[in-house]
Write a protein that holds these residues in place. Structure first.
Motif, PDB file in Angstrom:
ATOM      1  N   TYR A  26      -0.361  -4.652  -0.438  1.00  8.48           N
ATOM      2  CA  TYR A  26       0.987  -5.039  -0.006  1.00  8.48           C
ATOM      3  C   TYR A  26       1.550  -6.170  -0.865  1.00  8.48           C
ATOM      4  O   TYR A  26       2.773  -6.276  -1.041  1.00  8.48           O
ATOM      5  CB  TYR A  26       0.980  -5.436   1.467  1.00  8.48           C
ATOM      6  N   LEU A  27       0.690  -7.005  -1.419  1.00  7.32           N
ATOM      7  CA  LEU A  27       1.149  -8.036  -2.344  1.00  7.32           C
ATOM      8  C   LEU A  27       1.708  -7.408  -3.625  1.00  7.32           C
ATOM      9  O   LEU A  27       2.717  -7.875  -4.168  1.00  7.32           O
ATOM     10  CB  LEU A  27       0.016  -9.000  -2.679  1.00  7.32           C
ATOM     11  N   PHE A  28       1.037  -6.361  -4.103  1.00  8.01           N
ATOM     12  CA  PHE A  28       1.547  -5.643  -5.279  1.00  8.01           C
ATOM     13  C   PHE A  28       2.909  -5.040  -4.977  1.00  8.01           C
ATOM     14  O   PHE A  28       3.841  -5.115  -5.800  1.00  8.01           O
ATOM     15  CB  PHE A  28       0.567  -4.548  -5.698  1.00  8.01           C
ATOM     16  N   VAL A  29       3.041  -4.421  -3.810  1.00  7.23           N
ATOM     17  CA  VAL A  29       4.318  -3.809  -3.436  1.00  7.23           C
ATOM     18  C   VAL A  29       5.402  -4.873  -3.284  1.00  7.23           C
ATOM     19  O   VAL A  29       6.547  -4.696  -3.725  1.00  7.23           O
ATOM     20  CB  VAL A  29       4.162  -2.996  -2.133  1.00  7.23           C
ATOM     21  N   PHE A  30       5.033  -6.002  -2.671  1.00  6.18           N
ATOM     22  CA  PHE A  30       5.997  -7.082  -2.472  1.00  6.18           C
ATOM     23  C   PHE A  30       6.497  -7.652  -3.793  1.00  6.18           C
ATOM     24  O   PHE A  30       7.648  -8.092  -3.904  1.00  6.18           O
ATOM     25  CB  PHE A  30       5.361  -8.196  -1.639  1.00  6.18           C
ATOM     26  N   SER A  31       5.642  -7.644  -4.814  1.00 12.31           N
ATOM     27  CA  SER A  31       6.041  -8.205  -6.114  1.00 12.31           C
ATOM     28  C   SER A  31       7.211  -7.460  -6.736  1.00 12.31           C
ATOM     29  O   SER A  31       7.920  -8.007  -7.590  1.00 12.31           O
ATOM     30  CB  SER A  31       4.849  -8.199  -7.075  1.00 12.31           C
TER      31      SER A  31
END
Length: 280
Positions: free
Chosen positions: A112-117
């Motif tokens: 989800y951190l990758f997606v949020f980036s």
């Protein structure tokens, strides 16, 4: 029902055709002006087609190629694009494989951190990025790919993870039974299956890196290194005068390669995006 659907299809086709013409019109304008003499390029004559008196042939293209720094900038852009795309494809595909195969809350949070980036505006981090790149020595064409890897990881991991979920786990288990270690399993079994997504991610990332102006301008030393978009911005002739003809020619020389790459890989982009967004 079929008549209504047919009418809707025709309307949508017409609208998309008009949109395509509008998008292609600026490129057409650059093309016709790149074939004109310098004196024929102005605010009142910019929209006119070349005539026998204003046609310059390939002189502008010769001047653009022979101009100071063009070939060097072409090399820098090509090197940065190739190294960045290779790093994104290898590292992000391995990361996505790990995320989809290891099931725990920490790894899911990482996803989800990758997606949020992807939704974080570049303007929020560009000043901090510039300072960090200077301190870590990432301000040269030889290692700027590390920065592109960080900014391109969000989309790449998202697409790779979506497609990775459709790969049967039994295929990987069978390879391990045959004696493959995890690296061999990934490079010999998983990576070839990822071909549609590899091609689509590679083309999308290549278009972004090749055309990027803001990030190299913030990070690279402008006096020593210029990519093609940076060179066009600082294109100057004798006595600091902007030469519009060679500038238009250099823009066309920059645009044509990436258009060819996109047209050749268009069907793979559609397949890869659909596979990464729908499957699993």
């Amino acid at each position: 029902m079929k008549t209504k659907r047919s009418a809707v299809d025709w309307v949508l086709t017409a609208l998309l055709a008009i949109a395509s013409v509008l998008y292609m019109y600026p490129i057409f304008m650059i093309l016709i002006n790149s074939l004109k003499k310098e004196s024929a390029i102005g605010t009142s004559t910019a929209f006119e087609l070349p005539t026998a008196d204003t046609f310059a042939g390939l002189a502008n293209y010769e001047n653009a190629i022979n101009s100071k720094g063009f070939l060097q900038s072409l090399f820098f852009s090509t090197f940065i694009t190739v190294t960045s795309v290779i790093a994104i494809l290898i590292c992000c595909s391995m990361c996505a494989w790990f995320i989809t195969r290891v099931k725990n809350k920490v790894i899911q949070s990482l996803y989800y951190l990758f997606v949020f980036s992807m939704v974080v505006p570049f303007q929020m981090v560009m000043f901090t990025l510039s300072q960090t790149a200077d301190k870590l020595g990432l301000n040269t064409p030889w290692n700027i790919w590390i920065i592109y890897l960080g900014f391109g990881a969000g989309l790449a991991v998202f697409m790779f993870s979506g497609f990775m979920k459709s790969i049967p786990l039994e295929v990987e288990e069978a390879s391990m039974i045959d004696g493959c270690n995890p690296l061999q399993t990934f490079f010999l079994i998983v990576l070839p299956i990822l071909k549609p997504t590899l091609v689509s991610v590679g083309i999308l990332e290549a278009m972004w890196v090749w055309n990027d102006y803001l990030l190299p301008t913030l990070v690279l030393d402008i006096k020593n290194y210029k990519t093609i978009p940076m060179l066009i911005q600082y294109f100057r002739g004798s006595y600091g005068r902007v030469e519009m003809g060679p500038m238009m020619a250099s823009i066309m020389l920059t645009v044509i390669p990436i258009i060819i790459v996109y047209l050749l890989g268009q069907k793979h982009i559609i397949k890869g995006v659909a596979a990464g967004a729908v499957k699993g």
